[in-house]
Enzyme design. Structure first.
Site, short mmCIF file in Angstrom:
data_model
loop_
_atom_site.label_atom_id
_atom_site.label_comp_id
_atom_site.label_asym_id
_atom_site.label_seq_id
_atom_site.Cartn_x
_atom_site.Cartn_y
_atom_site.Cartn_z
N VAL A 165 1.87 1.15 -6.45
CA VAL A 165 1.79 0.22 -7.60
C VAL A 165 1.87 0.91 -8.95
O VAL A 165 1.97 0.24 -9.97
CB VAL A 165 0.49 -0.63 -7.57
CG1 VAL A 165 0.56 -1.71 -6.52
CG2 VAL A 165 -0.74 0.24 -7.45
N GLY B 44 1.73 -8.03 -14.23
CA GLY B 44 3.08 -8.48 -14.52
C GLY B 44 3.62 -9.36 -13.39
O GLY B 44 4.26 -10.38 -13.64
N SER C 199 -6.41 1.57 -5.29
CA SER C 199 -6.93 2.73 -6.04
C SER C 199 -7.66 3.65 -5.08
O SER C 199 -8.33 3.18 -4.17
CB SER C 199 -7.92 2.29 -7.13
OG SER C 199 -8.46 3.44 -7.78
N THR D 138 -4.42 6.74 0.24
CA THR D 138 -5.77 6.77 0.83
C THR D 138 -5.95 5.67 1.88
O THR D 138 -6.90 5.72 2.65
CB THR D 138 -6.88 6.65 -0.24
OG1 THR D 138 -6.65 5.45 -1.01
CG2 THR D 138 -6.88 7.86 -1.16
N GLY D 139 -5.05 4.68 1.90
CA GLY D 139 -5.10 3.64 2.92
C GLY D 139 -4.48 4.14 4.22
O GLY D 139 -3.88 5.22 4.26
N LEU E 151 6.58 -3.21 -9.53
CA LEU E 151 6.42 -3.90 -8.25
C LEU E 151 7.29 -5.15 -8.25
O LEU E 151 7.11 -6.03 -9.09
CB LEU E 151 4.94 -4.27 -8.11
CG LEU E 151 4.45 -4.92 -6.84
CD1 LEU E 151 4.71 -4.01 -5.64
CD2 LEU E 151 2.97 -5.22 -6.95
N ASP F 178 0.85 -1.19 0.00
CA ASP F 178 0.00 0.00 0.00
C ASP F 178 0.89 1.25 0.00
O ASP F 178 1.91 1.29 0.68
CB ASP F 178 -0.91 0.01 1.24
CG ASP F 178 -2.16 0.84 1.03
OD1 ASP F 178 -3.26 0.27 1.06
OD2 ASP F 178 -2.04 2.07 0.81
N TYR G 106 -4.54 -10.15 -20.66
CA TYR G 106 -3.55 -11.06 -20.06
C TYR G 106 -4.10 -12.48 -19.97
O TYR G 106 -3.37 -13.46 -20.14
CB TYR G 106 -3.12 -10.56 -18.67
CG TYR G 106 -1.90 -9.66 -18.71
CD1 TYR G 106 -1.96 -8.42 -19.31
CD2 TYR G 106 -0.68 -10.07 -18.16
CE1 TYR G 106 -0.85 -7.59 -19.36
CE2 TYR G 106 0.43 -9.25 -18.21
CZ TYR G 106 0.34 -8.01 -18.81
OH TYR G 106 1.45 -7.20 -18.87
N TYR H 98 -12.08 7.49 -12.68
CA TYR H 98 -12.25 6.20 -11.99
C TYR H 98 -12.91 5.19 -12.94
O TYR H 98 -12.44 4.07 -13.10
CB TYR H 98 -13.10 6.40 -10.74
CG TYR H 98 -13.20 5.19 -9.86
CD1 TYR H 98 -12.10 4.74 -9.13
CD2 TYR H 98 -14.39 4.50 -9.72
CE1 TYR H 98 -12.20 3.63 -8.30
CE2 TYR H 98 -14.51 3.39 -8.89
CZ TYR H 98 -13.41 2.95 -8.19
OH TYR H 98 -13.51 1.86 -7.36
#
Ligand code: UDP
Length: 327
Positions: free
Chosen positions: A61, A106, A79, A39-40, A65, A35, A163, A149
């Site tokens: 992220v 990835g 997000s 916002t977390g 990563l 994180d 993917y 968003y």
């Protein structure tokens, strides 16, 4: 308990991410919580820190990563997610859904892990079909204030699906409808934490528009159960992305939920009416037929019970200020 493996949760210190970490650890997973803390909140995972199967990595992220060791499951929940947060962080929101999803995919590909994307009912925009089934393509304004968003989540879905089709990655997409519960931020601007905090502080409840717009609110424990079932489903399937609505189909108007909160908190706060934000969806209600069929999942917590538990959480944190201004 058999060892389920190791999971990476991006956005793991957020509202949903932290509840997800709780459940994964309780179910025997080793969990790496990633994180940026934009916002977390570290407080959301403080009780997990020190647990032998839990680790926290502060990382954004939107940058590449790197994770050492085996990973069996990647859950991409990072997000900004409330309309207030993504209005304040528009470009970062697009990057979290675009670059962030690319980096999380990835990682899953490099590790041979299954991938779960936290998508959103916002992919349906201001829907012209109700309830919304997964095969509805949506009604989104690509340049409106919510587009950062909505389009980020739509792009994230397209990337995850590519993917799955190109690399055979095991991918599941959870379209998450309005979810509420403990650990929402009092200042995130969303209707339920705002109304609850206002009611507890004796402030007017700020209903936007005439309050006749609808939402369908799902208690967080129900939602997390659905995500875990979907993750298990994804682990056993490949090549075809699985898209599933997760939410509580019980629909209510915003005015009615404001009145319910006043009753449950025994608050004497008045209700005041304010302009409706641009592109605010008129209706929202999930069709959960697919979740019931594929996952045997349905929401079980009533709004009254869920609101009671959420109100208790906010009562225990009276210091947090309510959201002050409308969007
Ligand atoms: N809303 C409101 N007062 C508030 C915050 C939100 O009336 O203080 C309304 C908002 O306009 C929307 C609904 O409540 O119609 C749900 O908004 P929220 O921000 O919780 O999430 P959304 O479903 O729009 O993503």
């Amino acid at each position: 308990m058999s060892d389920p493996g190791r999971a990476v949760v991006t956005g793991g210190a957020g509202f949903l991410g932290s509840h997800l970490c709780d459940r994964l650890v309780a179910d025997g997973w080793a969990v790496l919580c990633v994180d940026s803390l934009i916002t977390g909140r570290r407080a959301n995972i403080a009780h997990l820190e020190g647990h032998p199967r839990f680790a926290f990595l502060q990382a954004d992220v939107t940058r590449p990563l790197e994770v050492e060791g085996a990973v069996d499951l990647v859950l991409h929940f990072a997000s900004p997610a409330s309309p207030r947060d993504y209005a304040q962080l528009p470009i970062h929101t697009l990057k979290a859904g675009g670059l962030g999803t690319y980096h999380a995919l990835g990682l899953a590909r490099a590790k041979g892990a299954a991938f779960v994307l936290a998508s959103s009912s916002e992919v349906y925009g201001d829907p012209q079909v109700t309830p919304q089934p997964e095969d509805y393509w949506g009604h989104v304004n690509p340049v409106g204030p919510r587009s950062v968003y909505d389009e980020a989540k739509r792009y994230a879905e397209a990337l995850a699906a590519a993917y799955a089709r190109t690399h055979g990655l095991r991918v599941a997409i959870a379209r998450i409808f309005n979810t509420y519960g403990p650990r929402m931020r009092a200042d995130d601007g969303r209707a339920l934490p705002t109304f609850i905090t206002q009611a507890l502080q004796g402030l007017p409840l700020t209903v936007f528009g005439d309050g006749s717009q609808t939402r369908s609110f799902c208690y967080v424990d129900d939602l997390i159960e659905g995500v875990l079932r979907l993750a298990r489903f994804a682990q056993n399937h490949d090549g075809t992305p699985t898209v599933v609505n997760l939410g509580n189909p019980e629909e209510t108007t915003i005015l009615a939920v404001a009145q319910e909160i006043l009753a449950l908190t025994a608050s004497r706060s008045p209700i005041t009416f304010h302009p409706l934000p641009a592109d605010d969806p008129r209706v929202r209600r999930p069709d959960i037929t697919r979740a019931e069929a594929l996952l045997g999942w349905t929401a079980t917590v009533s709004r009254t019970d869920g609101l009671r538990m959420t109100i208790e959480h906010f009562r225990a944190r009276p210091a947090e200020p309510a959201a002050k201004e409308a969007l």
